[in-house]
Design an enzyme around this catalytic site. Sequence first.
Site, PDB file in Angstrom:
ATOM      1  N   GLY A   8       0.843  -1.210   0.000  1.00 21.95           N
ATOM      2  CA  GLY A   8       0.000   0.000   0.000  1.00 21.95           C
ATOM      3  C   GLY A   8       0.868   1.245   0.000  1.00 21.95           C
ATOM      4  O   GLY A   8       0.517   2.274   0.591  1.00 21.95           O
ATOM      5  N   GLY A  11      -0.658   4.705  -1.096  1.00 22.31           N
ATOM      6  CA  GLY A  11      -1.880   5.184  -0.456  1.00 22.31           C
ATOM      7  C   GLY A  11      -1.571   6.400   0.400  1.00 22.31           C
ATOM      8  O   GLY A  11      -0.457   6.947   0.361  1.00 22.31           O
ATOM      9  N   GLN A  12      -2.556   6.830   1.195  1.00 19.94           N
ATOM     10  CA  GLN A  12      -2.382   8.068   1.960  1.00 19.94           C
ATOM     11  C   GLN A  12      -1.199   7.978   2.934  1.00 19.94           C
ATOM     12  O   GLN A  12      -0.366   8.870   2.986  1.00 19.94           O
ATOM     13  CB  GLN A  12      -3.665   8.415   2.731  1.00 19.94           C
ATOM     14  N   ARG A  36      -2.102   0.507  -7.614  1.00 16.70           N
ATOM     15  CA  ARG A  36      -2.594   1.648  -8.397  1.00 16.70           C
ATOM     16  C   ARG A  36      -1.886   2.922  -7.963  1.00 16.70           C
ATOM     17  O   ARG A  36      -1.235   2.940  -6.922  1.00 16.70           O
ATOM     18  CB  ARG A  36      -4.106   1.821  -8.186  1.00 16.70           C
ATOM     19  N   TYR A 139     -15.309  -2.588   7.718  1.00 20.31           N
ATOM     20  CA  TYR A 139     -13.937  -2.108   7.962  1.00 20.31           C
ATOM     21  C   TYR A 139     -13.570  -2.327   9.436  1.00 20.31           C
ATOM     22  O   TYR A 139     -12.504  -2.863   9.763  1.00 20.31           O
ATOM     23  CB  TYR A 139     -13.866  -0.633   7.592  1.00 20.31           C
ATOM     24  N   LYS A 143     -10.774  -4.743  11.262  1.00 22.16           N
ATOM     25  CA  LYS A 143      -9.734  -4.234  12.168  1.00 22.16           C
ATOM     26  C   LYS A 143      -9.719  -5.030  13.482  1.00 22.16           C
ATOM     27  O   LYS A 143      -8.656  -5.335  14.008  1.00 22.16           O
ATOM     28  CB  LYS A 143      -9.924  -2.734  12.424  1.00 22.16           C
TER      29      LYS A 143
END
Length: 311
Positions: A8, A11-12, A36, A139, A143
């Site tokens: 990832g 990502g952010q 991506r 989500y 978690k």
Amino acid sequence: MKKFLVTGAFGQIGSELVPALQQKYGVENIIAMGNRNIPQDFAGVVEKLELPNFEGLKTLIKKYDVGEIYHMVSLLSAKGEEVPDLAWEVNVQSLKDVLDLAREYKLKVFWPSSIAAFGPTTPRENTPQQTILEPTTMYGVTKVAGELLCQYYHFKYGIDIRSVRYPGLISIEVEPSGGTTDYAAAIYFQAVKNGQYTFYVRPDTTLPMMYMDDAVKGTIQLMETKANKLTIHTSYNFAAMSFQAHEVAEEIQKHMKLKVDYQPDHRQAIADSWPQSIDDSVARKDWGWQHEYDLAKMTERMLSGIKERFK
Ligand code: AKB
């Protein structure tokens, strides 16, 4: 030197974690893995792979002699409600793969949990480290499952796994997408670009938030702490500030003209199911966590950074 693999990576969080790790450990030692949004001009070692993919991940670990994984890939809360099956696959199956590979290759692991692990039955103010975990989003379910998997693998197989429950994160490099707390970052970009922002939550919506520099600093700090200091093997509460939605707008208005309005949508219910403030005293005691940014300091930094980026 063993290498660091970041999943990832674009990502952010990954977009700011990777440069920080490159600076600390050397560009050639950080393998940035993404699927991506890989920038054409990315400076460093890059691998393209979509997770879950056990064999693909195993090949990379062997190819680079990886010693540590920051397993950052994750579908966030709002996106997870659109595609819950995919959220489970990406968030839980890929974590299970990483943990199984950590057993085989003796890897140290970082994995991100979230305030989404909490739910409407959790105390909302100053939420304790150990408390009720009954989330109502997929989500959040991933978690909680992930936290318990991490703890299980730690006690059963002795794997060194570390984790924090990230609050909403606000950053200049990459705008978050698919989350519930995205408004707290999006407002800065819209303020600079259009001078206008429509919130998708009520003005009094209060959530725990953190500036990305603090999040990256804390993440690396946790990973560098001696293992015998750590008392939490699920995930550490991790906090910096909490504010109401209208307060971020007012803080920006101290610097520039900004019009706001409020049109709450389906994300309001998710926001209402999460804590308003977090007690992170265990992180502060165990590994010396300290945040630097409050709302005022973050706002100055966000506005100048975004203006610079888009000038
Ligand atoms: C989200 O809003 O889904 C995330 C999170 C709090 O984990 N930013």
